[in-house]
Write a protein that holds these residues in place. Structure first.
Motif, PDB file in Angstrom:
ATOM      1  N   PRO A   1       0.804  -1.239   0.000  1.00 60.04           N
ATOM      2  CA  PRO A   1       0.000   0.000   0.000  1.00 60.04           C
ATOM      3  C   PRO A   1       0.828   1.276   0.000  1.00 60.04           C
ATOM      4  O   PRO A   1       0.394   2.292  -0.542  1.00 60.04           O
ATOM      5  CB  PRO A   1      -0.843  -0.134   1.273  1.00 60.04           C
ATOM      6  N   ASN A   2       2.006   1.250   0.596  1.00 58.35           N
ATOM      7  CA  ASN A   2       2.832   2.466   0.694  1.00 58.35           C
ATOM      8  C   ASN A   2       4.022   2.442  -0.241  1.00 58.35           C
ATOM      9  O   ASN A   2       4.938   3.262  -0.092  1.00 58.35           O
ATOM     10  CB  ASN A   2       3.355   2.650   2.127  1.00 58.35           C
ATOM     11  N   SER A   3       4.060   1.515  -1.204  1.00 60.97           N
ATOM     12  CA  SER A   3       5.278   1.289  -1.974  1.00 60.97           C
ATOM     13  C   SER A   3       5.704   2.503  -2.787  1.00 60.97           C
ATOM     14  O   SER A   3       6.877   2.644  -3.137  1.00 60.97           O
ATOM     15  CB  SER A   3       5.096   0.085  -2.911  1.00 60.97           C
ATOM     16  N   ASN A   4       4.770   3.383  -3.122  1.00 55.27           N
ATOM     17  CA  ASN A   4       5.145   4.581  -3.875  1.00 55.27           C
ATOM     18  C   ASN A   4       5.692   5.676  -2.972  1.00 55.27           C
ATOM     19  O   ASN A   4       6.096   6.730  -3.446  1.00 55.27           O
ATOM     20  CB  ASN A   4       3.954   5.112  -4.674  1.00 55.27           C
ATOM     21  N   LEU A   5       5.708   5.454  -1.666  1.00 49.20           N
ATOM     22  CA  LEU A   5       6.219   6.437  -0.719  1.00 49.20           C
ATOM     23  C   LEU A   5       7.326   5.823   0.130  1.00 49.20           C
ATOM     24  O   LEU A   5       8.485   6.186   0.010  1.00 49.20           O
ATOM     25  CB  LEU A   5       5.086   6.943   0.163  1.00 49.20           C
ATOM     26  N   ARG A   6       6.971   4.882   0.988  1.00 45.97           N
ATOM     27  CA  ARG A   6       7.966   4.199   1.811  1.00 45.97           C
ATOM     28  C   ARG A   6       7.354   2.927   2.377  1.00 45.97           C
ATOM     29  O   ARG A   6       6.136   2.819   2.550  1.00 45.97           O
ATOM     30  CB  ARG A   6       8.454   5.085   2.950  1.00 45.97           C
ATOM     31  N   ASP A   7       8.207   1.970   2.666  1.00 45.61           N
ATOM     32  CA  ASP A   7       7.819   0.741   3.342  1.00 45.61           C
ATOM     33  C   ASP A   7       9.042   0.193   4.053  1.00 45.61           C
ATOM     34  O   ASP A   7      10.177   0.613   3.783  1.00 45.61           O
ATOM     35  CB  ASP A   7       7.264  -0.296   2.350  1.00 45.61           C
ATOM     36  N   PHE A   8       8.791  -0.791   4.925  1.00 40.35           N
ATOM     37  CA  PHE A   8       9.864  -1.350   5.732  1.00 40.35           C
ATOM     38  C   PHE A   8       9.722  -2.858   5.775  1.00 40.35           C
ATOM     39  O   PHE A   8       8.604  -3.387   5.817  1.00 40.35           O
ATOM     40  CB  PHE A   8       9.818  -0.785   7.153  1.00 40.35           C
ATOM     41  N   ILE A   9      10.861  -3.565   5.767  1.00 34.82           N
ATOM     42  CA  ILE A   9      10.830  -5.015   5.857  1.00 34.82           C
ATOM     43  C   ILE A   9      11.857  -5.492   6.872  1.00 34.82           C
ATOM     44  O   ILE A   9      12.775  -4.760   7.245  1.00 34.82           O
ATOM     45  CB  ILE A   9      11.095  -5.700   4.498  1.00 34.82           C
ATOM     46  N   ARG A  10      11.690  -6.716   7.303  1.00 36.57           N
ATOM     47  CA  ARG A  10      12.680  -7.416   8.105  1.00 36.57           C
ATOM     48  C   ARG A  10      12.538  -8.899   7.805  1.00 36.57           C
ATOM     49  O   ARG A  10      11.550  -9.330   7.192  1.00 36.57           O
ATOM     50  CB  ARG A  10      12.480  -7.145   9.600  1.00 36.57           C
ATOM     51  N   ILE A  11      13.505  -9.693   8.193  1.00 37.20           N
ATOM     52  CA  ILE A  11      13.368 -11.134   8.003  1.00 37.20           C
ATOM     53  C   ILE A  11      13.151 -11.800   9.350  1.00 37.20           C
ATOM     54  O   ILE A  11      13.711 -11.375  10.375  1.00 37.20           O
ATOM     55  CB  ILE A  11      14.580 -11.754   7.272  1.00 37.20           C
ATOM     56  N   LYS A  12      12.311 -12.821   9.342  1.00 36.66           N
ATOM     57  CA  LYS A  12      12.074 -13.633  10.536  1.00 36.66           C
ATOM     58  C   LYS A  12      12.676 -15.009  10.298  1.00 36.66           C
ATOM     59  O   LYS A  12      12.426 -15.637   9.255  1.00 36.66           O
ATOM     60  CB  LYS A  12      10.578 -13.765  10.822  1.00 36.66           C
ATOM     61  N   VAL A  13      13.491 -15.444  11.230  1.00 29.61           N
ATOM     62  CA  VAL A  13      14.106 -16.770  11.163  1.00 29.61           C
ATOM     63  C   VAL A  13      13.454 -17.647  12.219  1.00 29.61           C
ATOM     64  O   VAL A  13      13.430 -17.291  13.407  1.00 29.61           O
ATOM     65  CB  VAL A  13      15.626 -16.690  11.390  1.00 29.61           C
TER      66      VAL A  13
END
Length: 337
Positions: free
Chosen positions: A94-106
């Motif tokens: 939804p926010n990809s044209n502005l900003r977004d955040f990710i992380r990985i879960k192990v």
């Protein structure tokens, strides 16, 4: 928790020197979308890796959700690691044209009963898209580059940080490659958020020499209370990395080219994009000397002036999860935010 990440990502548990970046984001020039490149140990049957995303960090921790990526390219490497390329992770967010955040879960499930014995999550990565209409607008890069070392300080010795315990048998000086400088950022303890510019030449295998006379260093001395503090060692952003010349309009005339304007505390310094026979570069003098390698102070903002058409810039990097020191000078300054 840290051990689970090190196990899954193929990192050396005996050293804080990071030989290769296990997680990174990059713009795919073919698709125009963002790819997540994750390097893991090979043949891990007891580990599951999941991407999580969030649109606004203010919604954390409840707002994190699993990110389904339909295309993942898997490439075994001769060094015993495997590279997983998650394609177009920003597509449809939804926010990809502005900003977004990710992380990985192990998730570690050693007895294969479907219930993980342990879970760990990586640092947060983000992206931000800045649009510059035909006018003057402020800009700063909020992200960090990947660290080449992370660990605790053993002691302060003169103007150096002794980090031998965290380095192990590796070489912290050898991790500082290339021609751009490096700096230390403190991430825990009473001096969290402060930064120290590094004297690479006078560093050693287990010591990080500090340049206290560098104006980017945020404390006038190296306090003994840095002992036991956690630090990261990393390179800074340069002007051309933060404002890629390919994203702006270059001409042979500073009156018509796009500009990046810095305030040095006394006056504005104009840097303009010189066409340079089709190889544009940021310049600021009559000699047309390339300024693209100028180190960006993490606390400073720029004024960006686009002269003819709207321009877009994509920033990618790691989100700070610790304090951030911003020294305030007397008079005016442009502060990153």
């Amino acid at each position: 928790v840290q051990n689970v990440l090190e196990y899954a990502l193929g990192l050396d548990p005996a050293s804080g020197v990071i030989q290769s970046t296990p997680v990174r984001l990059q713009l795919n020039p073919s698709s125009g979308q963002i790819d997540a490149i994750i390097t893991t140990a090979s043949d891990l049957q007891d580990v599951a890796i999941t991407l999580e995303y969030i649109g606004e960090l203010s919604q954390s921790p409840a707002g994190w959700a699993e990110l389904s990526v339909p295309i993942v390219d898997v490439t075994p490497m001769p060094n015993g690691l495997t590279v997983h390329s998650y394609r177009s992770i920003d597509l449809g967010l939804p926010n990809s044209n502005l900003r977004d955040f990710i992380r990985i879960k192990v998730s570690l499930d050693q007895d294969f009963n479907g219930t993980p014995e342990a879970e760990a999550r990586s640092e947060v990565w983000g992206w931000s898209r800045s649009t510059f209409p035909v006018q003057t607008a402020s800009f700063s890069n909020p992200f960090l580059k990947s660290a080449v070392f992370a660990g605790k300080v053993d002691a302060v010795i003169g103007s150096s940080l002794e980090v031998g315990t965290a380095v192990g048998v590796a070489d912290v000086q050898g991790a500082m490659t290339g021609t751009i400088p490096y700096y230390v950022e403190v991430i825990s303890g009473p001096h969290a958020g402060h930064r120290f510019e590094v004297d690479v030449v006078n560093s050693s295998r287990t010591q990080i020499a500090i340049n206290l006379s560098n104006p980017l260093t945020t404390l006038p001395t190296l306090p003994s209370t840095l002992a036991d503090a956690k630090i990261i060692l990393l390179p800074p952003w340069t002007l051309s990395e933060s404002l890629p010349p390919s994203d702006f309009r270059a001409t042979n005339n500073q009156a018509t080219a796009d500009r990046a304007i810095q305030y040095n505390g006394v006056a504005f310094v104009n840097t303009w994009l010189y066409l340079n026979k089709g190889s544009p570069k940021w310049v600021s003098t009559a000699a047309l000397t390339d300024q693209g390698g100028r180190v960006m102070n993490p606390t400073e903002a720029y004024l960006v002036q686009t002269r003819a058409v709207t321009q877009d810039v994509l920033s990618l990097g790691i989100v700070r999860s610790h304090s951030f020191a911003t020294p305030l000078r007397l008079g005016n300054q442009l502060i990153a935010g």
